[in-house]
Design a protein around this motif. Structure first.
Motif, PDB file in Angstrom:
ATOM      1  N   ALA A   1      37.545  33.391  56.813  1.00 51.80           N
ATOM      2  CA  ALA A   1      38.195  32.958  55.494  1.00 51.80           C
ATOM      3  C   ALA A   1      38.171  34.144  54.640  1.00 51.80           C
ATOM      4  O   ALA A   1      38.496  33.930  53.430  1.00 51.80           O
ATOM      5  CB  ALA A   1      36.956  32.244  54.909  1.00 51.80           C
ATOM      6  N   ASN A   2      38.454  35.224  55.071  1.00 53.40           N
ATOM      7  CA  ASN A   2      38.602  36.501  54.443  1.00 53.40           C
ATOM      8  C   ASN A   2      37.730  36.944  53.388  1.00 53.40           C
ATOM      9  O   ASN A   2      37.980  37.478  52.372  1.00 53.40           O
ATOM     10  CB  ASN A   2      40.024  36.576  53.847  1.00 53.40           C
ATOM     11  CG  ASN A   2      40.642  37.728  53.819  1.00 53.40           C
ATOM     12  OD1 ASN A   2      40.065  38.891  54.065  1.00 53.40           O
ATOM     13  ND2 ASN A   2      41.599  38.016  52.851  1.00 53.40           N
ATOM     14  N   ILE A   3      36.154  36.504  53.553  1.00 50.94           N
ATOM     15  CA  ILE A   3      35.285  36.637  52.639  1.00 50.94           C
ATOM     16  C   ILE A   3      34.261  37.796  53.472  1.00 50.94           C
ATOM     17  O   ILE A   3      33.068  37.653  52.985  1.00 50.94           O
ATOM     18  CB  ILE A   3      34.595  35.485  52.233  1.00 50.94           C
ATOM     19  CG1 ILE A   3      34.237  34.798  53.306  1.00 50.94           C
ATOM     20  CG2 ILE A   3      35.679  34.780  50.954  1.00 50.94           C
ATOM     21  CD1 ILE A   3      33.379  33.428  52.691  1.00 50.94           C
TER      22      ILE A   3
ATOM     23  N   THR B   1      37.981  50.712  50.962  1.00 47.56           N
ATOM     24  CA  THR B   1      38.524  49.865  49.965  1.00 47.56           C
ATOM     25  C   THR B   1      37.364  49.033  49.398  1.00 47.56           C
ATOM     26  O   THR B   1      37.805  48.490  48.358  1.00 47.56           O
ATOM     27  CB  THR B   1      39.467  48.764  50.689  1.00 47.56           C
ATOM     28  OG1 THR B   1      38.805  48.378  51.796  1.00 47.56           O
ATOM     29  CG2 THR B   1      40.986  49.527  51.057  1.00 47.56           C
ATOM     30  N   TYR B   2      36.180  48.859  49.925  1.00 49.87           N
ATOM     31  CA  TYR B   2      35.201  48.467  49.391  1.00 49.87           C
ATOM     32  C   TYR B   2      33.945  49.230  49.055  1.00 49.87           C
ATOM     33  O   TYR B   2      33.723  50.173  49.916  1.00 49.87           O
ATOM     34  CB  TYR B   2      34.820  47.131  50.204  1.00 49.87           C
ATOM     35  CG  TYR B   2      35.954  45.953  50.128  1.00 49.87           C
ATOM     36  CD1 TYR B   2      35.709  44.988  49.217  1.00 49.87           C
ATOM     37  CD2 TYR B   2      36.961  45.963  50.607  1.00 49.87           C
ATOM     38  CE1 TYR B   2      36.757  44.044  49.020  1.00 49.87           C
ATOM     39  CE2 TYR B   2      37.808  44.992  50.808  1.00 49.87           C
ATOM     40  CZ  TYR B   2      37.856  44.062  49.929  1.00 49.87           C
ATOM     41  OH  TYR B   2      38.545  43.064  49.834  1.00 49.87           O
ATOM     42  N   VAL B   3      33.362  48.905  48.162  1.00 52.74           N
ATOM     43  CA  VAL B   3      31.893  49.655  47.951  1.00 52.74           C
ATOM     44  C   VAL B   3      30.729  48.371  47.760  1.00 52.74           C
ATOM     45  O   VAL B   3      30.916  47.443  47.156  1.00 52.74           O
ATOM     46  CB  VAL B   3      31.951  50.598  46.583  1.00 52.74           C
ATOM     47  CG1 VAL B   3      32.293  49.698  45.414  1.00 52.74           C
ATOM     48  CG2 VAL B   3      30.806  51.289  46.487  1.00 52.74           C
TER      49      VAL B   3
ATOM     50  N   ARG C   1      37.306  48.287  45.603  1.00 51.66           N
ATOM     51  CA  ARG C   1      37.349  49.466  44.819  1.00 51.66           C
ATOM     52  C   ARG C   1      38.357  49.155  43.999  1.00 51.66           C
ATOM     53  O   ARG C   1      39.516  48.607  44.105  1.00 51.66           O
ATOM     54  CB  ARG C   1      37.387  50.514  45.595  1.00 51.66           C
ATOM     55  CG  ARG C   1      36.275  50.939  46.387  1.00 51.66           C
ATOM     56  CD  ARG C   1      36.678  52.240  47.282  1.00 51.66           C
ATOM     57  NE  ARG C   1      35.425  52.666  48.250  1.00 51.66           N
ATOM     58  CZ  ARG C   1      34.431  53.172  47.850  1.00 51.66           C
ATOM     59  NH1 ARG C   1      34.221  53.767  46.664  1.00 51.66           N
ATOM     60  NH2 ARG C   1      33.292  53.464  48.748  1.00 51.66           N
ATOM     61  N   ALA C   2      38.268  50.027  42.681  1.00 53.38           N
ATOM     62  CA  ALA C   2      39.734  50.044  41.773  1.00 53.38           C
ATOM     63  C   ALA C   2      40.754  50.639  42.327  1.00 53.38           C
ATOM     64  O   ALA C   2      41.892  50.166  41.726  1.00 53.38           O
ATOM     65  CB  ALA C   2      39.257  50.703  40.329  1.00 53.38           C
TER      66      ALA C   2
ATOM     67  N   LEU D   1      43.881  42.574  47.784  1.00 56.19           N
ATOM     68  CA  LEU D   1      42.489  42.222  48.612  1.00 56.19           C
ATOM     69  C   LEU D   1      41.621  41.295  48.035  1.00 56.19           C
ATOM     70  O   LEU D   1      41.664  41.378  46.644  1.00 56.19           O
ATOM     71  CB  LEU D   1      42.053  43.397  49.000  1.00 56.19           C
ATOM     72  CG  LEU D   1      42.935  44.488  49.778  1.00 56.19           C
ATOM     73  CD1 LEU D   1      42.302  46.033  49.921  1.00 56.19           C
ATOM     74  CD2 LEU D   1      43.199  43.895  51.201  1.00 56.19           C
ATOM     75  N   PRO D   2      40.979  40.634  48.682  1.00 53.59           N
ATOM     76  CA  PRO D   2      39.968  39.574  47.980  1.00 53.59           C
ATOM     77  C   PRO D   2      38.899  40.579  47.275  1.00 53.59           C
ATOM     78  O   PRO D   2      38.535  41.836  47.684  1.00 53.59           O
ATOM     79  CB  PRO D   2      39.076  39.263  49.387  1.00 53.59           C
ATOM     80  CG  PRO D   2      40.143  39.221  50.454  1.00 53.59           C
ATOM     81  CD  PRO D   2      41.049  40.502  50.281  1.00 53.59           C
ATOM     82  N   SER D   3      38.555  40.211  46.199  1.00 56.92           N
ATOM     83  CA  SER D   3      37.645  41.025  45.349  1.00 56.92           C
ATOM     84  C   SER D   3      36.239  41.120  45.741  1.00 56.92           C
ATOM     85  O   SER D   3      35.651  42.186  45.388  1.00 56.92           O
ATOM     86  CB  SER D   3      37.442  40.321  43.796  1.00 56.92           C
ATOM     87  OG  SER D   3      36.821  39.098  43.911  1.00 56.92           O
ATOM     88  N   VAL D   4      35.602  40.322  46.694  1.00 56.46           N
ATOM     89  CA  VAL D   4      34.530  40.333  47.267  1.00 56.46           C
ATOM     90  C   VAL D   4      34.323  39.968  48.701  1.00 56.46           C
ATOM     91  O   VAL D   4      35.019  39.322  49.282  1.00 56.46           O
ATOM     92  CB  VAL D   4      33.522  39.215  46.453  1.00 56.46           C
ATOM     93  CG1 VAL D   4      32.133  39.046  47.402  1.00 56.46           C
ATOM     94  CG2 VAL D   4      33.401  39.845  45.050  1.00 56.46           C
ATOM     95  N   LYS D   5      33.511  40.619  49.475  1.00 56.92           N
ATOM     96  CA  LYS D   5      33.547  40.288  50.932  1.00 56.92           C
ATOM     97  C   LYS D   5      31.754  40.292  50.977  1.00 56.92           C
ATOM     98  O   LYS D   5      30.941  41.039  50.413  1.00 56.92           O
ATOM     99  CB  LYS D   5      33.981  41.182  51.799  1.00 56.92           C
ATOM    100  CG  LYS D   5      35.517  41.170  51.859  1.00 56.92           C
ATOM    101  CD  LYS D   5      36.160  41.457  52.932  1.00 56.92           C
ATOM    102  CE  LYS D   5      37.632  41.411  52.979  1.00 56.92           C
ATOM    103  NZ  LYS D   5      38.365  41.681  54.088  1.00 56.92           N
ATOM    104  N   LEU D   6      31.471  39.545  51.819  1.00 54.27           N
ATOM    105  CA  LEU D   6      29.802  39.540  52.277  1.00 54.27           C
ATOM    106  C   LEU D   6      29.495  40.077  53.462  1.00 54.27           C
ATOM    107  O   LEU D   6      30.235  40.329  54.399  1.00 54.27           O
ATOM    108  CB  LEU D   6      29.184  38.037  52.242  1.00 54.27           C
ATOM    109  CG  LEU D   6      29.854  37.044  51.140  1.00 54.27           C
ATOM    110  CD1 LEU D   6      29.304  35.508  51.403  1.00 54.27           C
ATOM    111  CD2 LEU D   6      28.876  37.455  50.073  1.00 54.27           C
TER     112      LEU D   6
END
Length: 297
Positions: free
Chosen positions: A165-167, A191-193, A236-237, A243-248
């Motif tokens: 689901a791309n999360i 890409t994510y923090v 990340r900004a 890209l999805p804004s949130v991932k678990l």
């Protein structure tokens, strides 16, 4: 049968030596105890099994267990003796990665894919206390970086569904390594923090997107069980806005809705869980959603 190392000989070259200790207890209840010993920065010994010797002749199961133990010890002693007779007096290290797990590959459809460990993520993230997560790179000719996590409990199905689901980060493999689970996933740290690394105002502003991601997981039939800021990744900004804004992440407690329970070691002293969250209680979707409201508090 622990290798006899003289004083000063136990250095980095001999890290991860494995031995077995066998003790025979003479008392009113005699038994045979078998332990495993591993040398890293310090000796670590753990009891593996204990077989009573004062059993009745009709106790077939215990007698059979004792027979299997004796046979296993004969095999183990022979293998350990053969191995260390060729290793202990080498001038080169037995292995150089003594700070990492012994398993350096994952399998997909019985094919092995090898990787090389780079670092333990706890060295960079204080919140990861007791978490066994390592950064590694693949050894198949390209530079893909992965995160390798070892845990006693993990929902491969929940992670894979969230990844589809791309999360969640892509789950590359989920293997069982003896009594542990090994989850190998894509490293998306560029890409994510983690949300816990952001200021409170930013965390609060992301609650809506986090809620959407959690609801999407629920729609696919799964609960997460541990929706805290340390288990939520925020784009990340500097990353691509598409890209999805949130991932678990961290699906240790996740699983099918209505079938999962909180573990016995749940931390109720330092973490404010929703009402009804105790060891052994069912993990409910409403718990996940309420935990989102605690992010940024």
């Amino acid at each position: 049968m622990i290798p006899d190392l003289r004083k000063g000989q136990l250095d980095e070259r001999w890290g991860n030596l494995i031995g077995k200790t066998v003790s025979y207890t003479v008392s009113d209840y005699p038994d045979i105890n078998v332990s495993a010993a591993v040398f890293t920065d310090r000796p670590t010994i753990e009891t593996l099994t204990s077989i009573p010797l004062n059993v009745h002749s009709t106790n077939i199961k215990t007698i059979a267990a004792g027979e299997r133990l004796v046979y296993s010890l004969r095999v183990a002693f022979k293998k350990l003796s053969d191995y260390y007779s060729t290793q202990l007096f080498k001038t080169e290290p037995v292995r150089s990665n003594i700070d990492f797990p012994f398993c350096n590959f994952y399998t997909i459809d019985e094919k092995k894919y090898y990787f090389a460990y780079e670092r333990w993520e706890q060295e960079r993230r204080k919140f990861m206390n007791k978490k066994r997560i390592y950064r590694a790179h693949m050894k198949d000719g390209h530079s893909q970086c992965v995160l390798v996590k070892f845990t006693r409990r993990y929902s491969v199905d929940a992670h894979r569904s969230a990844s589809d689901a791309n999360i969640a980060p892509e789950l590359i493999a989920g293997n069982e390594v003896y009594d542990w689970y090994m989850a190998v996933m894509d490293d998306i740290s560029e890409t994510y923090v983690s949300a816990d690394q952001l200021d409170i105002q930013t965390q609060r502003s992301m609650r809506g997107d986090i809620t959407d991601a959690v609801k999407r997981l629920h729609e696919r039939g799964f609960v997460h069980g541990d929706v805290r800021d340390v288990n939520v990744l925020i784009r990340r900004a500097s990353a691509d806005s598409h890209l999805p804004s949130v991932k678990l992440v961290d699906f240790d407690w996740g699983g099918a809705i209505g079938k999962m329970a909180y573990p016995s070691g749940i931390n109720s002293r330092e973490i404010r869980w929703p009402e009804g969250v105790v060891a052994g209680a069912e993990i409910k979707t409403k718990h996940d959603l309420e935990m989102v409201t605690k992010i940024g508090v």
